[in-house]
Motif scaffolding. Structure first.
Motif, PDB file in Angstrom:
ATOM      1  N   ARG A 237       0.847  -1.131   0.027  1.00 41.96           N
ATOM      2  CA  ARG A 237       0.134   0.131  -0.032  1.00 41.96           C
ATOM      3  C   ARG A 237       0.809   1.116   0.018  1.00 41.96           C
ATOM      4  O   ARG A 237       2.076   1.215   0.669  1.00 41.96           O
ATOM      5  CB  ARG A 237      -0.739   0.005   1.165  1.00 41.96           C
ATOM      6  N   GLU A 257      -5.138   8.660  14.753  1.00 38.88           N
ATOM      7  CA  GLU A 257      -5.898   8.063  13.462  1.00 38.88           C
ATOM      8  C   GLU A 257      -7.336   7.627  13.505  1.00 38.88           C
ATOM      9  O   GLU A 257      -7.883   8.140  12.590  1.00 38.88           O
ATOM     10  CB  GLU A 257      -5.098   6.735  13.295  1.00 38.88           C
ATOM     11  N   ARG A 261     -10.178   9.210  11.355  1.00 40.72           N
ATOM     12  CA  ARG A 261     -11.080   8.392  10.628  1.00 40.72           C
ATOM     13  C   ARG A 261     -12.594   8.661  11.259  1.00 40.72           C
ATOM     14  O   ARG A 261     -13.407   7.876  11.165  1.00 40.72           O
ATOM     15  CB  ARG A 261     -10.650   7.142  10.683  1.00 40.72           C
ATOM     16  N   CYS A 263     -13.543   7.512  14.000  1.00 40.48           N
ATOM     17  CA  CYS A 263     -14.010   6.264  14.842  1.00 40.48           C
ATOM     18  C   CYS A 263     -14.050   6.227  16.251  1.00 40.48           C
ATOM     19  O   CYS A 263     -14.384   5.453  17.056  1.00 40.48           O
ATOM     20  CB  CYS A 263     -13.121   5.118  14.420  1.00 40.48           C
ATOM     21  N   LEU A 264     -13.696   7.616  17.044  1.00 40.52           N
ATOM     22  CA  LEU A 264     -13.842   7.861  18.177  1.00 40.52           C
ATOM     23  C   LEU A 264     -14.818   8.966  18.572  1.00 40.52           C
ATOM     24  O   LEU A 264     -14.730   9.743  17.931  1.00 40.52           O
ATOM     25  CB  LEU A 264     -12.578   8.228  18.827  1.00 40.52           C
TER      26      LEU A 264
ATOM     27  N   ILE B 289     -16.158  -1.022  11.410  1.00 38.42           N
ATOM     28  CA  ILE B 289     -14.860  -1.099  12.052  1.00 38.42           C
ATOM     29  C   ILE B 289     -14.710  -2.677  12.161  1.00 38.42           C
ATOM     30  O   ILE B 289     -15.685  -3.151  13.015  1.00 38.42           O
ATOM     31  CB  ILE B 289     -14.878  -0.270  13.397  1.00 38.42           C
ATOM     32  N   ILE B 313     -15.237   0.972  20.320  1.00 33.75           N
ATOM     33  CA  ILE B 313     -15.284   1.840  19.211  1.00 33.75           C
ATOM     34  C   ILE B 313     -16.270   1.346  18.273  1.00 33.75           C
ATOM     35  O   ILE B 313     -16.349   1.904  17.089  1.00 33.75           O
ATOM     36  CB  ILE B 313     -13.904   1.700  18.573  1.00 33.75           C
ATOM     37  N   LEU B 346     -12.194   1.082   8.887  1.00 31.84           N
ATOM     38  CA  LEU B 346     -11.148   1.034   9.592  1.00 31.84           C
ATOM     39  C   LEU B 346     -11.022  -0.645   9.975  1.00 31.84           C
ATOM     40  O   LEU B 346     -11.974  -1.246  10.318  1.00 31.84           O
ATOM     41  CB  LEU B 346     -11.304   1.742  10.790  1.00 31.84           C
ATOM     42  N   ILE B 348      -8.398  -2.905  12.075  1.00 30.93           N
ATOM     43  CA  ILE B 348      -7.393  -2.980  12.971  1.00 30.93           C
ATOM     44  C   ILE B 348      -6.916  -4.492  13.179  1.00 30.93           C
ATOM     45  O   ILE B 348      -7.810  -5.436  13.541  1.00 30.93           O
ATOM     46  CB  ILE B 348      -7.656  -2.551  14.305  1.00 30.93           C
ATOM     47  N   SER B 365      -9.821  -2.633   2.636  1.00 26.34           N
ATOM     48  CA  SER B 365     -10.301  -1.630   3.823  1.00 26.34           C
ATOM     49  C   SER B 365      -9.781  -0.250   3.509  1.00 26.34           C
ATOM     50  O   SER B 365      -8.728  -0.218   2.942  1.00 26.34           O
ATOM     51  CB  SER B 365     -10.015  -2.178   5.284  1.00 26.34           C
ATOM     52  N   THR B 367      -8.857   1.952   5.754  1.00 28.45           N
ATOM     53  CA  THR B 367      -7.655   2.421   6.547  1.00 28.45           C
ATOM     54  C   THR B 367      -7.479   1.083   7.264  1.00 28.45           C
ATOM     55  O   THR B 367      -8.351   0.401   7.716  1.00 28.45           O
ATOM     56  CB  THR B 367      -8.005   3.386   7.818  1.00 28.45           C
TER      57      THR B 367
END
Lengths: 264, 408
Positions: A237, A257, A261, A263-264, B289, B313, B346, B348, B365, B367
């Motif tokens: 990537r 990050e 994004r 996501c929080l 996610i 999350i 996302l 992980i 994906s 990220t």
């Protein structure tokens, strides 16, 4: 009742390594195993045979196509309790894709004779899941894919549950029929002492091109519509960043990050 | 160009008629007659004892053996949503996206094939990029059944000669599409992750790229001597085409007639059971996610840590095959070639080294954050953010910090 189980000897792909410099597969030292899904196919055949008991004469034949060393996979199958073993072998078969393979296997099955044909859902080296249904089409018989439960075999009908992407279907098919099986179906048994003895002694029946009535143009590489043009390792990537520093700093980088994004 | 019959040699025995998989041979005026349905499979050649049949090889051949083959087809799969209800599966729209790009590159039309379903569904397919929809509206085709599906699609393909036919690499596509390929005696490439037209080749072949050898490498595959070129495509890999309601005006719906004969099947679907219990469902496909773990988690306890992070999350928990094989987490969580393909916002990856067979299931994906001890782990090749470190230190600290932020 005659059951044929199609198996494949495969390299244990979980042991495969890639040479980071050349991008080539490192095949040395990779053990050969019976394709894991085929172990469930063998188990399914043996348990059908046991359930039918002495009421119906039932025999289980294991079939593979491959180089001479594939014999060891057949012998291993016999150690679990399989009655007969057939090897389709010859240099003409080398390099076959799923169409050529299915053509050869179906010709062999016609010769052996079968009421039920059982295959693993796919082989772990090719992962195509195509040979089972293609064999059924060549034989002009019905098939049921992804069988996770065999509910019953009565008369000339098999009833089974096939896995779908978001549930399952209950399906009935007329015999002769081909099924492909998934892990959920059963737990393969261990070899028995009696089976191990039989595996050493059994005479493996060998079939070649002439026995199957297939022309050289229909077998192996020549009989394969698909050709591999090139092989490569996936590219990296672009724009990758590495989180440097202490654990605190690394975790903060992750949180940053996540926030970027949303996501929080 | 069909098989040739030597009228001098042919005895009219009719033995070839029964060997033809395409019903392309009949006896006319006591001689074999080959129709345009001949696919040059050569099955009849070996059957003919008089040696009257030949492929015409050695004679001057036509310039392009594939003249007459045109258009890109996609099979618009429908999925059962309940015992009596079904709808077009999302993968159909993705195939239209992939098919649209191929058709534009090839300068040909894009056709969708719809079995069962409503007129409205057929029109939707036009709006999603199809120029034509072949629609077998018979409700008996609503429920999937291998034999009638394979028979109908092959007969359509024989009649209209598409250059390419695509289907989803779903339970349905992977089950009946191989039967179609075997009937047509052509090649089929499974689980493609990329498709393109080879502009350099004279025949404008389809380059089909897929993971191979347990997903450790990628392979590009061609079927240069056969048509149609067939492939199944992994769901959630291809981007959809643009939705344009105006397309309905220019697109055409072509009804496909079906009769009792076309429905004949030796398999019968007794019941369709679809999971409705949300607790049982691991909805990796729809999760935005995904927190995923591999061998580096060392056991079931490691996954509890991931469940906590995912819970915080709003993510789902995925895993590599290694962790499933170890029995740490059920198979329904598995991401990768033999598990599910996902493309969340996302991903992980915790303690996952990144065998290609895992990467093919998650590399699209948006990220990817990868946490792994080994700086050489291939997972870092696909990561947007790489963290080299011990997951047993990093995840608990991450959980703690997120909780603190929430508390503050």
């Amino acid at each position: 009742m005659r059951i044929v189980v199609c198996i494949k000897q495969v390299p244990d792909t979980s042991e495969v390594k890639i040479n980071p410099e050349t991008g080539a597969l490192v095949r040395e030292g990779v053990p050969s195993i019976i394709n894991p899904f085929d172990m469930h196919a063998i188990e399914a055949a043996l348990s059908i045979k046991e359930q039918l008991g002495s009421s119906a004469a039932c025999s289980v034949c294991v079939l593979t196509m491959g180089p001479p060393q594939a014999e060891s996979a057949l012998r291993e199958a016999v150690s679990f309790g399989v009655d007969e073993a057939v090897l389709v072998s010859g240099r003409e078969f080398a390099g076959g894709d799923t169409l050529a393979t299915s053509r050869a296997l179906s010709a062999a099955i016609s010769k052996i004779g079968a009421d039920i044909i059982i295959c693993g859902k796919q082989a772990i080296d090719g992962d195509t899941a195509q040979v089972g249904p293609e064999v059924a089409e060549f034989l002009d018989i019905p098939h049921i894919s992804y069988v996770k439960k065999i509910s019953g075999i009565s008369g000339a009908v098999i009833r089974a549950e096939r896995m779908m992407d978001d549930g399952h279907d209950v399906v009935e098919a007329e015999l002769p029929c081909l099924i492909t099986v998934v892990r959920e179906l059963n737990t393969p048994r261990l070899p028995s002492l009696k089976g191990k003895m039989a595996a050493k002694k059994i005479e493996i029946k060998k079939l070649g091109l002439a026995d199957l009535g297939i022309s050289e143009e229909e077998a192996g590489f020549k009989g394969s519509p698909t050709q591999v043009k090139k092989i490569f390792t996936p590219s990296a990537r672009t724009g990758r960043r590495m989180a440097e520093g202490s654990i605190e700093e690394q975790v903060d980088a992750i949180i940053k990050e996540l926030m970027e994004r949303k996501c929080l | 160009m069909p098989v040739k019959v030597s009228k001098e040699k042919c005895t009219g025995c009719g033995f070839c008629v029964t060997t033809c998989p395409f019903d392309a041979i009949s006896i006319k005026e006591e001689k074999a007659d080959i129709s345009e349905y001949c696919q040059m499979c050569s099955a009849c050649l070996t059957a003919c004892e008089a040696g009257a049949l030949s492929t015409g090889e050695g004679e001057p051949s036509e310039k392009n053996p594939f003249a007459g083959y045109k258009d890109i087809w996609v099979f618009a799969e429908r999925k059962q949503t309940g015992p009596q209800s079904s709808e077009v599966a999302p993968v159909a729209y993705e195939l239209l996206g992939a098919g649209r790009r191929l058709a534009d590159a090839r300068g040909s039309e894009l056709c969708a094939v719809l079995f069962g379903g409503s007129d409205e569904e057929a029109r939707e397919l036009l709006k999603w990029g199809a120029d034509k929809v072949f629609h077998a509206a018979n409700p008996a085709f609503d429920a999937f059944n291998d034999e009638p599906y394979a028979r109908l699609l092959s007969s359509l393909a024989l009649k209209h000669k598409p250059e390419v036919i695509l289907a989803g690499a779903t339970a349905i596509g992977r089950s009946f599409f191989p039967r179609v390929a075997a009937r047509l005696r052509t090649g089929l490439t499974a689980d493609c992750t990329s498709l393109e037209i080879d502009a350099e080749s004279e025949q404008k072949n389809l380059i089909q790229t897929r993971p191979a050898y347990g997903g450790n490498i990628m392979a590009s595959i061609l079927a240069p001597r056969h048509r149609p070129q067939m492939a199944t495509v992994r769901p959630r890999v291809m981007k959809r085409a643009d939705y344009n309601p105006e397309r309905e005006k220019t697109g055409r719906i072509i009804p496909v007639e079906t009769d009792g004969e076309s429905l004949k099947s030796r398999t019968k679907v007794i019941e369709c059971v679809r999971s409705t219990d949300d607790a049982q469902k691991v909805n990796l496909h729809e999760a935005d996610i995904i927190v995923s773990g591999g061998r580096g988690l060392k056991g079931r306890e490691g996954f509890q840590m991931l469940h906590e992070l995912a819970g915080l999350i709003g993510g789902a928990v995925g895993s590599s095959r290694a962790a499933v094989d170890e029995g740490w987490i059920p198979y329904c969580h598995q991401v990768g070639q033999t598990g599910k393909t996902v493309c969340p916002k996302l991903y992980i990856a915790c303690g996952i080294s990144g065998a290609v067979q895992h990467l093919v299931g998650m590399q699209s994906s948006d990220t990817i954050i990868a946490i792994n001890k080994n700086p050489e782990a291939p997972i870092f090749n696909v990561a947007s953010l790489g963290v080299v470190g011990d997951i047993f230190e990093i995840i608990p600290l991450l959980v703690k910090k997120i909780k603190e932020r929430r508390g503050a």
